[in-house]
Design a protein around this motif. Structure first.
Motif, mmCIF file in Angstrom:
data_model
loop_
_atom_site.group_PDB
_atom_site.id
_atom_site.type_symbol
_atom_site.label_atom_id
_atom_site.label_comp_id
_atom_site.label_asym_id
_atom_site.label_seq_id
_atom_site.Cartn_x
_atom_site.Cartn_y
_atom_site.Cartn_z
ATOM 1 N N THR A 1 0.900 -1.005 0.049
ATOM 2 C CA THR A 1 0.144 -0.083 -0.044
ATOM 3 C C THR A 1 0.811 1.123 -0.219
ATOM 4 O O THR A 1 0.813 2.147 -0.880
ATOM 5 C CB THR A 1 -0.993 -0.033 1.160
ATOM 6 N N GLN A 2 1.936 1.301 0.752
ATOM 7 C CA GLN A 2 2.636 2.569 1.033
ATOM 8 C C GLN A 2 3.629 2.648 -0.057
ATOM 9 O O GLN A 2 4.094 3.963 -0.515
ATOM 10 C CB GLN A 2 3.443 2.579 2.322
ATOM 11 N N TRP A 3 4.078 1.769 -0.808
ATOM 12 C CA TRP A 3 4.746 1.756 -1.956
ATOM 13 C C TRP A 3 4.079 2.398 -2.956
ATOM 14 O O TRP A 3 4.563 3.456 -3.665
ATOM 15 C CB TRP A 3 5.457 0.344 -2.286
ATOM 16 N N GLY A 4 2.748 1.982 -3.217
ATOM 17 C CA GLY A 4 1.963 2.505 -4.236
ATOM 18 C C GLY A 4 1.663 3.850 -3.880
ATOM 19 O O GLY A 4 1.411 4.858 -4.899
ATOM 20 N N ASP A 5 1.383 4.505 -2.511
ATOM 21 C CA ASP A 5 1.316 5.734 -2.114
ATOM 22 C C ASP A 5 2.165 6.636 -2.341
ATOM 23 O O ASP A 5 2.145 7.773 -2.995
ATOM 24 C CB ASP A 5 0.638 5.646 -0.647
ATOM 25 N N GLY A 6 3.466 6.124 -2.156
ATOM 26 C CA GLY A 6 4.699 6.899 -2.254
ATOM 27 C C GLY A 6 4.723 7.142 -3.918
ATOM 28 O O GLY A 6 5.226 8.481 -4.316
ATOM 29 N N MET A 7 4.620 6.176 -4.721
ATOM 30 C CA MET A 7 4.592 6.326 -6.129
ATOM 31 C C MET A 7 3.696 7.373 -6.543
ATOM 32 O O MET A 7 4.023 8.190 -7.511
ATOM 33 C CB MET A 7 4.355 5.130 -6.773
ATOM 34 N N PHE A 8 2.342 7.321 -6.109
ATOM 35 C CA PHE A 8 1.414 8.327 -6.599
ATOM 36 C C PHE A 8 1.753 9.626 -6.218
ATOM 37 O O PHE A 8 1.453 10.437 -7.167
ATOM 38 C CB PHE A 8 -0.076 7.744 -6.032
ATOM 39 N N ARG B 1 -9.192 2.255 -5.055
ATOM 40 C CA ARG B 1 -7.973 3.238 -4.966
ATOM 41 C C ARG B 1 -7.430 3.082 -6.440
ATOM 42 O O ARG B 1 -6.731 3.960 -7.155
ATOM 43 C CB ARG B 1 -7.227 3.217 -3.969
ATOM 44 N N ALA B 2 -7.048 1.720 -6.814
ATOM 45 C CA ALA B 2 -6.516 1.368 -8.035
ATOM 46 C C ALA B 2 -7.239 2.068 -9.233
ATOM 47 O O ALA B 2 -6.569 2.554 -9.980
ATOM 48 C CB ALA B 2 -6.176 -0.045 -8.111
ATOM 49 N N ALA B 3 -8.663 1.882 -9.183
ATOM 50 C CA ALA B 3 -9.408 2.463 -10.269
ATOM 51 C C ALA B 3 -9.363 3.864 -10.378
ATOM 52 O O ALA B 3 -9.241 4.670 -11.327
ATOM 53 C CB ALA B 3 -10.732 1.953 -10.116
ATOM 54 N N LEU B 4 -9.213 4.734 -9.141
ATOM 55 C CA LEU B 4 -9.093 6.035 -9.254
ATOM 56 C C LEU B 4 -7.740 6.465 -9.706
ATOM 57 O O LEU B 4 -7.789 7.558 -10.271
ATOM 58 C CB LEU B 4 -9.272 6.853 -7.952
ATOM 59 N N VAL C 1 -6.142 5.242 -11.967
ATOM 60 C CA VAL C 1 -6.173 4.928 -13.287
ATOM 61 C C VAL C 1 -6.675 6.196 -14.031
ATOM 62 O O VAL C 1 -6.268 6.967 -14.893
ATOM 63 C CB VAL C 1 -6.940 3.682 -13.819
ATOM 64 N N VAL C 2 -7.575 6.739 -13.312
ATOM 65 C CA VAL C 2 -8.274 7.944 -13.832
ATOM 66 C C VAL C 2 -7.432 9.013 -13.942
ATOM 67 O O VAL C 2 -7.286 10.009 -14.594
ATOM 68 C CB VAL C 2 -9.612 8.262 -13.098
ATOM 69 N N VAL C 3 -6.759 9.265 -12.624
ATOM 70 C CA VAL C 3 -5.797 10.459 -12.482
ATOM 71 C C VAL C 3 -4.563 10.287 -13.748
ATOM 72 O O VAL C 3 -4.276 11.248 -13.981
ATOM 73 C CB VAL C 3 -5.104 10.299 -11.117
ATOM 74 N N ALA C 4 -4.171 9.065 -13.752
ATOM 75 C CA ALA C 4 -3.128 8.996 -14.987
ATOM 76 C C ALA C 4 -3.751 9.195 -16.215
ATOM 77 O O ALA C 4 -2.835 10.062 -17.002
ATOM 78 C CB ALA C 4 -2.802 7.575 -14.798
ATOM 79 N N LEU D 1 -9.706 16.613 -8.762
ATOM 80 C CA LEU D 1 -11.300 15.789 -8.137
ATOM 81 C C LEU D 1 -10.768 14.323 -7.945
ATOM 82 O O LEU D 1 -10.806 13.817 -6.874
ATOM 83 C CB LEU D 1 -12.073 16.148 -8.715
ATOM 84 N N PRO D 2 -10.324 13.789 -9.038
ATOM 85 C CA PRO D 2 -10.039 12.437 -9.018
ATOM 86 C C PRO D 2 -8.908 11.861 -7.811
ATOM 87 O O PRO D 2 -8.636 10.987 -7.219
ATOM 88 C CB PRO D 2 -9.678 11.994 -10.193
ATOM 89 N N ALA D 3 -7.866 12.901 -7.865
ATOM 90 C CA ALA D 3 -6.605 12.662 -6.968
ATOM 91 C C ALA D 3 -7.177 12.869 -5.401
ATOM 92 O O ALA D 3 -6.584 12.132 -4.656
ATOM 93 C CB ALA D 3 -5.653 13.850 -7.207
ATOM 94 N N LEU D 4 -8.160 13.954 -5.256
ATOM 95 C CA LEU D 4 -8.699 13.771 -3.964
ATOM 96 C C LEU D 4 -9.560 12.545 -3.517
ATOM 97 O O LEU D 4 -9.163 12.124 -2.497
ATOM 98 C CB LEU D 4 -9.853 14.934 -3.744
ATOM 99 N N ALA D 5 -10.077 11.953 -4.533
ATOM 100 C CA ALA D 5 -10.808 10.717 -4.209
ATOM 101 C C ALA D 5 -10.026 9.637 -3.921
ATOM 102 O O ALA D 5 -9.967 8.952 -2.906
ATOM 103 C CB ALA D 5 -11.667 10.508 -5.369
ATOM 104 N N ALA D 6 -8.662 9.500 -4.571
ATOM 105 C CA ALA D 6 -7.763 8.467 -4.462
ATOM 106 C C ALA D 6 -7.138 8.628 -3.158
ATOM 107 O O ALA D 6 -7.020 7.739 -2.505
ATOM 108 C CB ALA D 6 -6.699 8.557 -5.601
#
Length: 452
Positions: free
Chosen positions: A45-52, A111-114, A116-119, A133-138
Protein backbone atom coordinates in the motif's frame (compact mmCIF):
# COMPACT_ATOMS: atom_id res chain seq x y z
CA UNK A 1 -8.64 5.85 32.41
CA UNK A 2 -8.32 3.01 29.85
CA UNK A 3 -6.23 0.06 30.80
CA UNK A 4 -2.99 -0.20 28.90
CA UNK A 5 -3.07 -3.98 28.84
CA UNK A 6 -0.49 -6.46 30.07
CA UNK A 7 3.08 -5.61 29.31
CA UNK A 8 2.31 -2.08 28.11
CA UNK A 9 3.00 1.11 30.07
CA UNK A 10 0.31 2.47 32.32
CA UNK A 11 -0.47 6.18 32.28
CA UNK A 12 1.48 6.65 35.49
CA UNK A 13 4.48 4.84 34.07
CA UNK A 14 4.24 6.94 30.93
CA UNK A 15 4.35 10.17 32.89
CA UNK A 16 7.17 9.05 35.13
CA UNK A 17 9.22 7.90 32.17
CA UNK A 18 9.28 4.23 33.15
CA UNK A 19 8.02 2.41 30.05
CA UNK A 20 8.37 -1.35 30.45
CA UNK A 21 7.70 -3.57 27.49
CA UNK A 22 8.71 -7.02 26.31
CA UNK A 23 10.97 -7.45 23.30
CA UNK A 24 10.31 -10.33 20.95
CA UNK A 25 13.06 -9.65 18.40
CA UNK A 26 12.63 -8.72 14.76
CA UNK A 27 13.15 -12.22 13.36
CA UNK A 28 10.55 -13.88 15.61
CA UNK A 29 8.22 -10.92 15.14
CA UNK A 30 8.30 -11.25 11.35
CA UNK A 31 7.75 -15.00 11.68
CA UNK A 32 4.37 -14.27 13.30
CA UNK A 33 2.03 -15.18 10.45
CA UNK A 34 -0.65 -12.52 10.91
CA UNK A 35 1.87 -9.76 11.47
CA UNK A 36 3.90 -10.81 8.44
CA UNK A 37 0.86 -10.67 6.14
CA UNK A 38 -0.34 -7.34 7.56
CA UNK A 39 3.17 -5.97 7.11
CA UNK A 40 3.16 -7.09 3.47
CA UNK A 41 -0.18 -5.33 2.93
CA UNK A 42 1.29 -2.16 4.46
CA UNK A 43 4.41 -2.32 2.30
CA UNK A 44 2.45 -2.77 -0.92
CA UNK A 45 0.00 0.00 0.00
CA UNK A 46 2.61 2.53 1.05
CA UNK A 47 4.91 1.81 -1.88
CA UNK A 48 2.00 2.56 -4.21
CA UNK A 49 1.10 5.66 -2.20
CA UNK A 50 4.67 6.93 -2.41
CA UNK A 51 4.63 6.33 -6.16
CA UNK A 52 1.35 8.19 -6.54
CA UNK A 53 2.37 11.20 -4.48
CA UNK A 54 5.76 11.60 -6.14
CA UNK A 55 4.36 11.10 -9.65
CA UNK A 56 1.57 13.62 -9.11
CA UNK A 57 3.91 16.04 -7.36
CA UNK A 58 6.35 15.79 -10.23
CA UNK A 59 3.57 16.38 -12.74
CA UNK A 60 2.58 19.59 -10.96
CA UNK A 61 5.95 20.98 -9.79
CA UNK A 62 8.75 19.59 -11.98
CA UNK A 63 6.92 19.22 -15.30
CA UNK A 64 8.48 21.49 -17.94
CA UNK A 65 5.08 21.71 -19.64
CA UNK A 66 3.57 23.37 -16.55
CA UNK A 67 4.60 26.34 -14.39
CA UNK A 68 4.25 26.12 -10.61
CA UNK A 69 4.26 29.00 -8.13
CA UNK A 70 4.09 28.51 -4.33
CA UNK A 71 0.26 28.50 -4.37
CA UNK A 72 0.17 25.78 -7.04
CA UNK A 73 2.63 23.68 -5.05
CA UNK A 74 0.54 24.12 -1.90
CA UNK A 75 -2.61 23.16 -3.79
CA UNK A 76 -0.97 19.97 -5.02
CA UNK A 77 0.14 18.99 -1.52
CA UNK A 78 -3.31 19.80 -0.13
CA UNK A 79 -4.93 17.54 -2.72
CA UNK A 80 -2.73 14.67 -1.58
CA UNK A 81 -3.28 15.11 2.15
CA UNK A 82 -6.48 17.06 2.88
CA UNK A 83 -8.78 14.06 2.30
CA UNK A 84 -7.08 12.31 5.21
CA UNK A 85 -8.41 15.02 7.52
CA UNK A 86 -11.83 15.43 5.91
CA UNK A 87 -12.58 11.73 5.70
CA UNK A 88 -10.75 10.65 8.85
CA UNK A 89 -13.64 10.86 11.35
CA UNK A 90 -15.93 8.97 8.99
CA UNK A 91 -13.33 6.33 8.14
CA UNK A 92 -12.57 5.77 11.81
CA UNK A 93 -16.19 5.23 12.78
CA UNK A 94 -16.83 2.87 9.87
CA UNK A 95 -13.67 0.86 10.52
CA UNK A 96 -14.88 0.35 14.07
CA UNK A 97 -18.00 -1.35 12.59
CA UNK A 98 -16.90 -3.02 9.33
CA UNK A 99 -14.78 -6.13 8.89
CA UNK A 100 -11.29 -4.64 8.45
CA UNK A 101 -10.25 -7.40 6.04
CA UNK A 102 -12.97 -6.24 3.65
CA UNK A 103 -11.93 -2.62 4.14
CA UNK A 104 -8.35 -3.44 3.13
CA UNK A 105 -9.48 -5.38 0.06
CA UNK A 106 -12.23 -3.09 -1.20
CA UNK A 107 -10.51 0.23 -0.57
CA UNK A 108 -7.35 -0.88 -2.38
CA UNK A 109 -9.31 -1.98 -5.45
CA UNK A 110 -11.29 1.27 -5.56
CA UNK A 111 -8.11 3.28 -5.12
CA UNK A 112 -6.42 1.47 -8.03
CA UNK A 113 -9.36 2.40 -10.27
CA UNK A 114 -9.14 6.05 -9.22
CA UNK A 115 -5.39 6.15 -9.87
CA UNK A 116 -6.08 4.97 -13.42
CA UNK A 117 -8.40 7.96 -13.85
CA UNK A 118 -5.76 10.35 -12.47
CA UNK A 119 -3.13 8.91 -14.81
CA UNK A 120 -5.43 9.44 -17.79
CA UNK A 121 -6.07 13.06 -16.80
CA UNK A 122 -2.34 13.74 -16.39
CA UNK A 123 -1.62 12.24 -19.82
CA UNK A 124 -4.28 14.45 -21.36
CA UNK A 125 -2.55 17.57 -20.04
CA UNK A 126 -5.60 18.71 -18.07
CA UNK A 127 -5.19 20.57 -14.77
CA UNK A 128 -7.29 22.26 -12.11
CA UNK A 129 -10.51 20.56 -10.99
CA UNK A 130 -10.25 17.83 -13.64
CA UNK A 131 -6.97 16.69 -12.07
CA UNK A 132 -7.54 17.48 -8.42
CA UNK A 133 -10.98 15.88 -8.02
CA UNK A 134 -9.98 12.27 -8.84
CA UNK A 135 -6.71 12.78 -6.96
CA UNK A 136 -8.68 13.89 -3.90
CA UNK A 137 -10.87 10.80 -4.20
CA UNK A 138 -7.85 8.46 -4.50
CA UNK A 139 -6.19 9.99 -1.45
CA UNK A 140 -9.47 9.83 0.47
CA UNK A 141 -9.95 6.12 -0.19
CA UNK A 142 -6.38 5.50 0.92
CA UNK A 143 -7.40 6.92 4.30
CA UNK A 144 -9.50 3.80 4.90
CA UNK A 145 -6.55 1.56 4.09
CA UNK A 146 -4.05 3.24 6.40
CA UNK A 147 -6.53 3.57 9.27
CA UNK A 148 -7.48 -0.11 8.98
CA UNK A 149 -3.81 -1.11 9.03
CA UNK A 150 -3.21 0.85 12.22
CA UNK A 151 -6.17 -0.47 14.19
CA UNK A 152 -5.68 -4.05 12.94
CA UNK A 153 -2.17 -4.34 14.39
CA UNK A 154 -3.26 -5.22 17.96
CA UNK A 155 -5.21 -8.18 16.48
CA UNK A 156 -2.11 -9.89 15.03
CA UNK A 157 0.48 -9.07 17.72
CA UNK A 158 0.21 -9.70 21.49
CA UNK A 159 -0.13 -6.43 23.38
CA UNK A 160 3.10 -6.99 25.28
CA UNK A 161 4.94 -6.80 21.93
CA UNK A 162 2.87 -3.96 20.46
CA UNK A 163 5.43 -1.17 20.93
CA UNK A 164 8.11 -3.14 19.15
CA UNK A 165 5.79 -4.29 16.35
CA UNK A 166 4.42 -0.80 15.80
CA UNK A 167 7.89 0.73 15.71
CA UNK A 168 8.97 -1.62 12.96
CA UNK A 169 5.72 -1.56 10.96
CA UNK A 170 5.27 2.21 10.90
CA UNK A 171 8.92 3.04 10.27
CA UNK A 172 9.42 0.39 7.61
CA UNK A 173 6.11 1.40 6.00
CA UNK A 174 7.15 5.05 5.85
CA UNK A 175 10.51 4.04 4.41
CA UNK A 176 8.68 1.93 1.82
CA UNK A 177 6.60 4.98 0.86
CA UNK A 178 9.83 6.94 0.45
CA UNK A 179 11.21 4.14 -1.75
CA UNK A 180 8.02 4.34 -3.80
CA UNK A 181 8.57 8.07 -4.19
CA UNK A 182 12.19 7.55 -5.22
CA UNK A 183 11.05 4.88 -7.69
CA UNK A 184 8.65 7.36 -9.29
CA UNK A 185 11.40 9.98 -9.56
CA UNK A 186 13.76 7.49 -11.19
CA UNK A 187 11.09 6.26 -13.62
CA UNK A 188 10.31 9.83 -14.70
CA UNK A 189 13.92 10.23 -15.74
CA UNK A 190 13.55 7.11 -17.92
CA UNK A 191 10.12 7.62 -19.49
CA UNK A 192 10.12 11.42 -19.68
CA UNK A 193 9.20 14.39 -17.53
CA UNK A 194 6.27 15.70 -19.58
CA UNK A 195 2.59 14.86 -19.24
CA UNK A 196 2.89 11.47 -20.95
CA UNK A 197 5.78 10.37 -18.75
CA UNK A 198 4.14 11.63 -15.56
CA UNK A 199 0.91 9.84 -16.43
CA UNK A 200 2.71 6.58 -17.17
CA UNK A 201 4.54 6.67 -13.82
CA UNK A 202 1.28 7.44 -12.01
CA UNK A 203 -0.34 4.42 -13.68
CA UNK A 204 2.43 2.05 -12.57
CA UNK A 205 1.56 2.88 -8.97
CA UNK A 206 -1.64 0.79 -9.15
CA UNK A 207 0.55 -2.30 -8.75
CA UNK A 208 0.89 -1.50 -5.06
CA UNK A 209 -2.86 -1.23 -4.41
CA UNK A 210 -3.72 -4.39 -6.35
CA UNK A 211 -1.00 -6.38 -4.59
CA UNK A 212 -2.24 -5.15 -1.21
CA UNK A 213 -5.81 -6.23 -2.02
CA UNK A 214 -4.66 -9.75 -2.94
CA UNK A 215 -2.58 -10.06 0.23
CA UNK A 216 -5.45 -8.84 2.43
CA UNK A 217 -7.70 -11.54 0.99
CA UNK A 218 -5.56 -14.09 2.83
CA UNK A 219 -6.94 -13.09 6.24
CA UNK A 220 -9.96 -14.97 7.49
CA UNK A 221 -13.13 -13.01 8.11
CA UNK A 222 -13.09 -11.14 11.44
CA UNK A 223 -9.39 -11.82 12.04
CA UNK A 224 -8.55 -8.09 12.12
CA UNK A 225 -11.55 -6.97 14.18
CA UNK A 226 -13.44 -5.12 15.35
CA UNK A 227 -14.13 -7.43 18.27
CA UNK A 228 -17.14 -5.36 19.32
CA UNK A 229 -18.84 -2.13 18.31
CA UNK A 230 -19.91 1.00 20.19
CA UNK A 231 -23.50 -0.22 20.63
CA UNK A 232 -25.17 2.32 18.36
CA UNK A 233 -27.74 0.77 16.05
CA UNK A 234 -26.84 2.68 12.91
CA UNK A 235 -23.56 3.23 11.14
CA UNK A 236 -24.69 6.80 10.44
CA UNK A 237 -24.88 7.45 14.19
CA UNK A 238 -21.33 6.20 14.64
CA UNK A 239 -20.10 8.37 11.78
CA UNK A 240 -21.74 11.52 13.14
CA UNK A 241 -20.34 10.93 16.61
CA UNK A 242 -16.93 9.68 15.42
CA UNK A 243 -14.95 12.88 15.79
CA UNK A 244 -16.40 13.74 19.21
CA UNK A 245 -15.81 10.20 20.49
CA UNK A 246 -12.19 10.30 19.39
CA UNK A 247 -11.64 13.72 20.94
CA UNK A 248 -13.13 12.66 24.28
CA UNK A 249 -11.04 9.50 24.43
CA UNK A 250 -7.90 11.50 23.64
CA UNK A 251 -8.52 14.23 26.22
CA UNK A 252 -9.31 11.62 28.86
CA UNK A 253 -5.76 10.26 28.57
CA UNK A 254 -3.15 13.02 29.17
CA UNK A 255 -0.25 10.95 27.84
CA UNK A 256 -2.09 10.51 24.54
CA UNK A 257 -3.03 14.20 24.41
CA UNK A 258 0.62 15.11 25.06
CA UNK A 259 1.72 12.92 22.16
CA UNK A 260 -0.89 14.56 19.91
CA UNK A 261 0.41 18.04 20.74
CA UNK A 262 4.02 17.06 20.07
CA UNK A 263 3.12 15.39 16.79
CA UNK A 264 0.85 18.26 15.70
CA UNK A 265 3.52 20.93 16.15
CA UNK A 266 6.05 18.73 14.35
CA UNK A 267 3.72 18.45 11.37
CA UNK A 268 3.19 22.22 11.32
CA UNK A 269 6.93 22.84 11.31
CA UNK A 270 7.56 20.05 8.80
CA UNK A 271 4.90 21.47 6.47
CA UNK A 272 6.70 24.82 6.39
CA UNK A 273 10.03 23.13 5.70
CA UNK A 274 8.58 20.91 2.97
CA UNK A 275 7.06 23.76 0.98
CA UNK A 276 10.21 25.86 1.20
CA UNK A 277 12.46 22.92 0.29
CA UNK A 278 10.39 22.06 -2.80
CA UNK A 279 10.65 25.64 -4.02
CA UNK A 280 14.38 25.80 -3.28
CA UNK A 281 15.06 22.63 -5.28
CA UNK A 282 12.90 23.90 -8.15
CA UNK A 283 14.08 27.49 -8.41
CA UNK A 284 17.00 28.46 -6.13
CA UNK A 285 19.52 25.66 -5.75
CA UNK A 286 22.22 24.67 -8.23
CA UNK A 287 24.24 21.46 -8.23
CA UNK A 288 26.91 21.28 -5.50
CA UNK A 289 29.36 18.44 -6.18
CA UNK A 290 27.50 15.11 -5.91
CA UNK A 291 24.40 16.91 -4.60
CA UNK A 292 21.87 17.75 -7.28
CA UNK A 293 19.22 20.42 -7.63
CA UNK A 294 15.83 20.00 -9.34
CA UNK A 295 13.88 16.73 -9.33
CA UNK A 296 17.05 14.63 -9.02
CA UNK A 297 18.07 16.56 -5.91
CA UNK A 298 14.63 16.11 -4.45
CA UNK A 299 15.06 12.39 -4.98
CA UNK A 300 18.31 12.50 -3.02
CA UNK A 301 16.56 14.36 -0.20
CA UNK A 302 13.80 11.71 -0.17
CA UNK A 303 16.41 8.97 0.17
CA UNK A 304 18.06 10.80 3.07
CA UNK A 305 14.68 11.27 4.76
CA UNK A 306 14.03 7.55 4.31
CA UNK A 307 17.39 6.83 5.92
CA UNK A 308 16.28 8.98 8.84
CA UNK A 309 13.09 6.94 9.14
CA UNK A 310 15.08 3.71 9.16
CA UNK A 311 17.45 5.05 11.80
CA UNK A 312 14.44 6.00 13.92
CA UNK A 313 13.38 2.34 13.97
CA UNK A 314 16.71 1.48 15.57
CA UNK A 315 16.98 4.45 17.93
CA UNK A 316 13.39 4.81 19.16
CA UNK A 317 13.16 1.48 21.08
CA UNK A 318 16.54 2.11 22.72
CA UNK A 319 15.61 5.68 23.68
CA UNK A 320 12.25 4.63 25.10
CA UNK A 321 13.81 1.83 27.17
CA UNK A 322 16.50 4.17 28.49
CA UNK A 323 14.49 7.39 29.01
CA UNK A 324 10.80 6.57 28.69
CA UNK A 325 8.47 7.98 26.04
CA UNK A 326 8.10 11.53 27.45
CA UNK A 327 11.82 12.28 27.51
CA UNK A 328 12.32 10.60 24.13
CA UNK A 329 9.73 12.94 22.60
CA UNK A 330 11.24 16.01 24.21
CA UNK A 331 14.79 15.19 23.13
CA UNK A 332 13.52 14.75 19.56
CA UNK A 333 11.75 18.12 19.66
CA UNK A 334 14.92 19.84 20.90
CA UNK A 335 17.05 18.29 18.12
CA UNK A 336 14.45 19.32 15.52
CA UNK A 337 14.45 22.88 16.90
CA UNK A 338 18.24 23.14 16.54
CA UNK A 339 17.99 21.77 13.00
CA UNK A 340 15.43 24.38 11.95
CA UNK A 341 17.55 27.17 13.47
CA UNK A 342 20.55 25.88 11.51
CA UNK A 343 18.49 26.01 8.31
CA UNK A 344 17.53 29.60 9.09
CA UNK A 345 21.15 30.61 9.67
CA UNK A 346 22.93 28.57 6.96
CA UNK A 347 20.47 28.05 4.12
CA UNK A 348 22.24 25.97 1.47
CA UNK A 349 21.82 22.74 -0.48
CA UNK A 350 24.11 20.65 1.79
CA UNK A 351 22.37 21.90 4.95
CA UNK A 352 18.92 21.08 3.50
CA UNK A 353 20.14 17.55 2.74
CA UNK A 354 21.37 17.06 6.30
CA UNK A 355 18.11 18.51 7.63
CA UNK A 356 16.12 16.02 5.51
CA UNK A 357 17.78 13.18 7.40
CA UNK A 358 17.55 14.76 10.87
CA UNK A 359 13.91 15.88 10.54
CA UNK A 360 12.96 12.48 9.11
CA UNK A 361 14.63 10.88 12.13
CA UNK A 362 13.21 13.11 14.86
CA UNK A 363 9.74 13.38 13.36
CA UNK A 364 9.46 9.61 13.04
CA UNK A 365 10.55 9.10 16.66
CA UNK A 366 7.80 11.48 17.80
CA UNK A 367 5.28 9.64 15.62
CA UNK A 368 6.32 6.22 16.91
CA UNK A 369 5.85 7.40 20.49
CA UNK A 370 2.42 8.79 19.60
CA UNK A 371 1.45 5.53 17.87
CA UNK A 372 2.47 3.51 20.91
CA UNK A 373 0.49 5.79 23.24
CA UNK A 374 -2.68 5.44 21.15
CA UNK A 375 -2.46 1.71 20.49
CA UNK A 376 -1.49 0.85 24.05
CA UNK A 377 -3.80 3.12 26.05
CA UNK A 378 -7.02 3.52 24.05
CA UNK A 379 -9.89 0.99 24.13
CA UNK A 380 -10.36 -1.09 20.98
CA UNK A 381 -13.98 -0.02 20.45
CA UNK A 382 -12.91 3.64 19.98
CA UNK A 383 -9.46 3.00 18.55
CA UNK A 384 -10.47 3.74 14.96
CA UNK A 385 -11.98 7.10 15.93
CA UNK A 386 -8.94 8.10 17.96
CA UNK A 387 -6.73 7.25 14.99
CA UNK A 388 -9.07 9.36 12.86
CA UNK A 389 -8.39 12.32 15.14
CA UNK A 390 -4.71 11.39 15.03
CA UNK A 391 -4.78 11.65 11.25
CA UNK A 392 -6.48 15.04 11.40
CA UNK A 393 -3.68 16.28 13.65
CA UNK A 394 -1.09 14.64 11.39
CA UNK A 395 -2.37 15.85 8.03
CA UNK A 396 -4.51 18.94 8.55
CA UNK A 397 -1.72 20.65 10.47
CA UNK A 398 0.66 19.85 7.63
CA UNK A 399 -1.72 21.20 4.97
CA UNK A 400 -2.39 24.40 6.92
CA UNK A 401 1.34 24.98 7.39
CA UNK A 402 2.02 24.41 3.69
CA UNK A 403 -0.74 26.87 2.76
CA UNK A 404 0.55 29.53 5.17
CA UNK A 405 4.11 29.10 3.93
CA UNK A 406 2.92 29.38 0.31
CA UNK A 407 1.28 32.73 1.06
CA UNK A 408 4.31 34.08 2.93
CA UNK A 409 7.22 32.60 0.97
CA UNK A 410 9.03 34.29 -1.91
CA UNK A 411 8.69 32.42 -5.22
CA UNK A 412 12.08 30.70 -4.86
CA UNK A 413 11.55 29.56 -1.25
CA UNK A 414 14.54 31.47 0.19
CA UNK A 415 12.91 32.54 3.46
CA UNK A 416 15.19 31.98 6.51
CA UNK A 417 12.67 33.64 8.80
CA UNK A 418 10.10 30.98 7.97
CA UNK A 419 12.56 28.26 8.99
CA UNK A 420 12.99 30.20 12.23
CA UNK A 421 9.22 30.16 12.68
CA UNK A 422 9.29 26.37 12.28
CA UNK A 423 11.83 26.22 15.12
CA UNK A 424 9.45 28.24 17.31
CA UNK A 425 6.68 25.74 16.57
CA UNK A 426 8.83 22.93 17.95
CA UNK A 427 9.38 24.94 21.14
CA UNK A 428 5.62 25.35 21.52
CA UNK A 429 5.21 21.60 21.03
CA UNK A 430 7.71 20.95 23.80
CA UNK A 431 5.83 23.22 26.19
CA UNK A 432 2.42 21.75 25.29
CA UNK A 433 3.72 18.21 25.74
CA UNK A 434 5.05 19.10 29.20
CA UNK A 435 1.75 20.75 30.23
CA UNK A 436 -0.26 17.61 29.38
CA UNK A 437 2.10 15.36 31.30
CA UNK A 438 1.76 17.66 34.32
CA UNK A 439 -2.02 17.33 33.99
CA UNK A 440 -1.62 13.57 33.99
CA UNK A 441 0.44 13.66 37.18
CA UNK A 442 -2.22 15.82 38.87
CA UNK A 443 -4.96 13.38 37.84
CA UNK A 444 -2.95 10.42 39.10
CA UNK A 445 -2.33 12.19 42.41
CA UNK A 446 -6.05 12.96 42.80
CA UNK A 447 -7.07 9.37 42.03
CA UNK A 448 -4.51 8.07 44.56
CA UNK A 449 -5.96 10.11 47.43
CA UNK A 450 -8.15 8.04 49.79
CA UNK A 451 -11.79 9.03 50.00
CA UNK A 452 -12.62 10.92 53.20
Amino acid sequence: MPSSGPGLPSAAAEVSGATPHVRLGLVRLVRTRGFRRLLAVRFATQWGDGMFQAALGGAVLFNPERQADPIAVAAGLAVLLLPYSLIGPFAGALIDRWDRKRVLMGANVVRAALVVVVAAVVMSGASGVALYLPALAAAGVNRFVLAALSVALPHVVPRRHLVEANTFAVTAGAATAAIGGATAIGLRELVGTGDAGSGAVTLIGIAGSLTAAVLAAGFRRGRLGPDRTDGRRSTAGSVLHGFADGARATIATPSVAASFLALGTHRLAFGVSTLLSLLLFRYAFTDAGPLRAGMAGLGEAVVLAAAGLGTAALLAPWMVRRWGRPRTVRVSLVVATVTQLTLAALLSLPIVMVAAFVLGLTGQIVKLCADAAVQGEVRDEVLGRVFALYDIVFNLGYVLAVAAAALLSPPDGAAPWLFGTAALLYVLGYLGHDMQLRRGRRLDAMSAKPLS
